[in-house]
Design an enzyme around this catalytic site. Structure first.
Site, PDB file in Angstrom:
ATOM      1  N   ASP A  38       0.844  -1.197   0.000  1.00 30.68           N
ATOM      2  CA  ASP A  38       0.000   0.000   0.000  1.00 30.68           C
ATOM      3  C   ASP A  38       0.879   1.246   0.000  1.00 30.68           C
ATOM      4  O   ASP A  38       1.611   1.496   0.966  1.00 30.68           O
ATOM      5  CB  ASP A  38      -0.895  -0.012   1.243  1.00 30.68           C
ATOM      6  N   ASP A  39       0.832   2.014  -1.081  1.00 30.16           N
ATOM      7  CA  ASP A  39       1.612   3.259  -1.192  1.00 30.16           C
ATOM      8  C   ASP A  39       3.117   3.023  -1.107  1.00 30.16           C
ATOM      9  O   ASP A  39       3.858   3.920  -0.703  1.00 30.16           O
ATOM     10  CB  ASP A  39       1.209   4.264  -0.096  1.00 30.16           C
ATOM     11  N   CYS A  78      -5.598   3.895  -4.527  1.00 27.91           N
ATOM     12  CA  CYS A  78      -5.720   2.531  -4.029  1.00 27.91           C
ATOM     13  C   CYS A  78      -6.942   1.758  -4.519  1.00 27.91           C
ATOM     14  O   CYS A  78      -6.801   0.662  -5.064  1.00 27.91           O
ATOM     15  CB  CYS A  78      -5.675   2.529  -2.506  1.00 27.91           C
ATOM     16  N   HIS A 141     -11.023  -2.644   0.246  1.00 23.87           N
ATOM     17  CA  HIS A 141     -11.182  -1.325  -0.383  1.00 23.87           C
ATOM     18  C   HIS A 141     -12.011  -1.312  -1.655  1.00 23.87           C
ATOM     19  O   HIS A 141     -11.867  -0.422  -2.499  1.00 23.87           O
ATOM     20  CB  HIS A 141      -9.810  -0.691  -0.644  1.00 23.87           C
ATOM     21  N   ASP A 288       0.117  -0.917  -4.923  1.00 27.38           N
ATOM     22  CA  ASP A 288      -1.121  -0.449  -5.555  1.00 27.38           C
ATOM     23  C   ASP A 288      -0.965   0.866  -6.302  1.00 27.38           C
ATOM     24  O   ASP A 288      -1.690   1.143  -7.251  1.00 27.38           O
ATOM     25  CB  ASP A 288      -2.257  -0.349  -4.525  1.00 27.38           C
ATOM     26  N   ASN A 289      -0.026   1.704  -5.865  1.00 27.08           N
ATOM     27  CA  ASN A 289       0.249   2.979  -6.543  1.00 27.08           C
ATOM     28  C   ASN A 289       1.578   3.498  -6.016  1.00 27.08           C
ATOM     29  O   ASN A 289       2.202   2.879  -5.152  1.00 27.08           O
ATOM     30  CB  ASN A 289      -0.866   4.012  -6.309  1.00 27.08           C
TER      31      ASN A 289
END
Length: 527
Positions: A38-39, A78, A141, A288-289
């Site tokens: 995540d991130d 996300c 999410h 995710d990004n």
């Protein structure tokens, strides 16, 4: 609540390992593990140049497998990127976008009404055709209302939360995010599942690790093919790590979280070797990004040499760390510069499982098995489309990238201290208003200029040649694009507070039943 201590878990696994006196035979189809951070940024891994030595296990994973330096997400935020991974389709096709604002990123906060469309086919639903058991651990999410949760969308098991770990909140107005074991709510972040905002201490990553290991253990014992979608969120602000890792890195709390995630990856790979199933388990690691630079410097990661970060369609927002690992199948220490996308994991997983992809819809993900297994292929010229909300912002083809729209974040946000590209401003490129360049796109040669700092002059022959190459690709893409019905247009506080009201009503009923029981007992006692 099915949680156990590390000691208990080790003893249990030892007993089971002893019962498996011989290595399990390689089965077909292979197990599949997708690790989605995540991130986490491209530049957070040592193998991509991070000097802080936080990722020895991931670096070893790359040395034992394949590194993919040109791997992208499908959206710089996300929720849409996760929807794209599990459907193999761009968010604008699967409905995970909003039309409330042009080029506006959208996700699934607690007050969102929508979620993943019932018309979409998710990866675990497809894998059931070959008997796979599927589990998600961590962040979902894709909608928090009952019909949108994992068990309604193909997963057999779930341990985690429907949203990110924002909070803590005042429970009378906005509830803290719930944590589930399958359909049972075990508690909430900041309550039963503590996150100390002051120190950053939380055991969540260790809990998620244990859940993943337990799932692998059980499926190995039952000799069933499995799909594990391991999606911890420790590197998403507010960043957290367990006490063992806090203060151990050179990059503050964020680096501590990276170290713990790296340790967890190492434990999972070691677990596969323990059971002798490493040659029959395909593992893919990515994010995710891009890293959220607005959270830095101690709360966010690194996007390496790339421009900007999360929320933007510059390279820093959408180029992701990526490692494929499958001993005996993927050549050790290989590096492949094939352009690839998180949506490819959908189609690739189906190919590995021997399942034909759905033929009633357009899929944006391609089968990467020829790349991964070093077989002949024709994927070299596939394009990468950079979407922000409902707008095609840029396209990459080969070494070249053409921007048709540019935008970082608004002037208003910038004035309030929010900057998606801190210290990286490029004149007329990192704009704080939406600028259209469709008549004369801004073109970069990413091989020579990965930081997108020096646009190719429109007066050059190179520019004209690139434009003539990319324009037909863009025209064909737009011609065949049929957007899905937007699922992220509507928010309603009542959706969020309904959960609180339901719990309140259940508590009232419990108290009423308890009162009635006490009265009956009292009467019986008196008699």
């Amino acid at each position: 609540m099915r949680l156990m201590s590390a000691v208990t878990f080790t003893l249990l696994s030892a007993v089971i390992c002893c019962s498996l006196t011989e290595k399990l035979p390689n089965a077909s189809p292979p197990n599949i593990i997708i690790m989605l951070m995540d991130d986490m940024g491209w530049g957070d891994l040592g193998v991509f140049g991070q000097p802080s030595k936080e990722t020895p296990n991931l670096d070893a994973m790359a040395a034992q497998g394949m590194l993919l330096p040109n791997f992208y997400t499908a959206n710089p935020l996300c929720s849409p990127s996760r929807a794209a991974l599990l459907t193999g389709r761009l968010p604008v096709r699967n409905g995970f976008y909003t039309t409330n604002g042009h080029a506006r990123n959208a996700y699934t906060p607690q007050e969102i009404v929508g979620g993943i469309s019932k018309d979409e086919i998710l990866l675990p639903q497809m894998l059931k055709k070959k008997g796979y058991v599927s589990k998600i651990v961590g962040k979902w999410h894709l909608g928090h209302r009952p019909q949108y949760l994992p068990l309604k969308n193909g997963f057999d098991e779930w341990f985690g939360a429907p949203n990110c770990h924002f909070g803590p909140y005042n429970g009378s107005i906005r509830p803290n995010i719930p944590v589930y074991n399958n359909s049972e709510m075990l508690g909430r972040y900041y309550e039963e599942f503590t996150i100390n905002r002051k120190t950053g201490e939380s055991n969540l990553t260790q809990i998620y690790l244990m859940e993943g290991l337990d799932f692998i253990l059980r499926q190995t014992k039952d000799r069933r093919p499995f799909f594990l979608y391991w999606a911890p969120d420790a590197t998403h602000a507010p960043v957290y790590a367990s006490k063992r890792f806090l203060g151990k890195s050179q990059r503050g709390r964020y680096g501590d979280a990276v170290m713990e995630l790296d340790y967890s990856v190492g434990q999972i790979l070691s677990w596969l070797r323990t059971f002798g199933i490493e040659n029959n388990t395909f593992v893919f690691f990515t994010s995710d990004n891009g890293a959220a630079l607005v959270s830095g410097p101690k709360g966010g990661g690194s996007n390496g040499p790339f421009l900007c970060g999360k929320q933007t369609t510059f390279e820093g927002g959408m180029r992701e760390p990526a490692i494929a690992w499958w001993p005996g199948h993927i050549k050790e220490g290989s590096v492949n510069f094939q352009l690839a996308n998180v949506m490819d994991l959908f189609t690739t997983s189906l190919a590995l499982a021997g399942i034909n992809p759905p033929d009633d819809r357009i899929l944006d993900g391609l089968d990467l098995t020829p790349v991964l297994l070093d077989r002949p292929h024709t994927l070299q010229n596939r394009p990468i489309f950079y979407y922000r909300g409902n707008e095609l912002m840029a396209v990459r083809l080969g070494q070249y990238k053409a921007h048709y729209w540019t935008w970082t974040n608004s002037w208003e946000e910038l004035k309030n201290g929010i900057n998606f590209c801190p210290g990286q401003e490029v004149p007329d490129v990192t704009t704080h208003e939406q600028k259209e360049h469709t008549q004369q796109p801004i073109i970069f040669h990413l091989g020579q200029d990965p930081g997108e700092k020096f646009p190719i002059s429109v007066l050059t022959k190179e520019y004209q040649n690139v434009l003539s190459m990319i324009s037909p690709v863009v025209e064909q893409h737009k011609k065949t694009m049929v957007p899905g019905i937007p699922q992220l247009n509507m928010c309603d506080m009542a959706v969020m507070t309904k959960e609180l009201q339901t719990l309140h009503n259940l508590l009232k009923l419990f108290i009423q039943d308890l009162t009635t029981w006490v009265k009956k007992v009292s009467v019986s006692f008196l008699l």
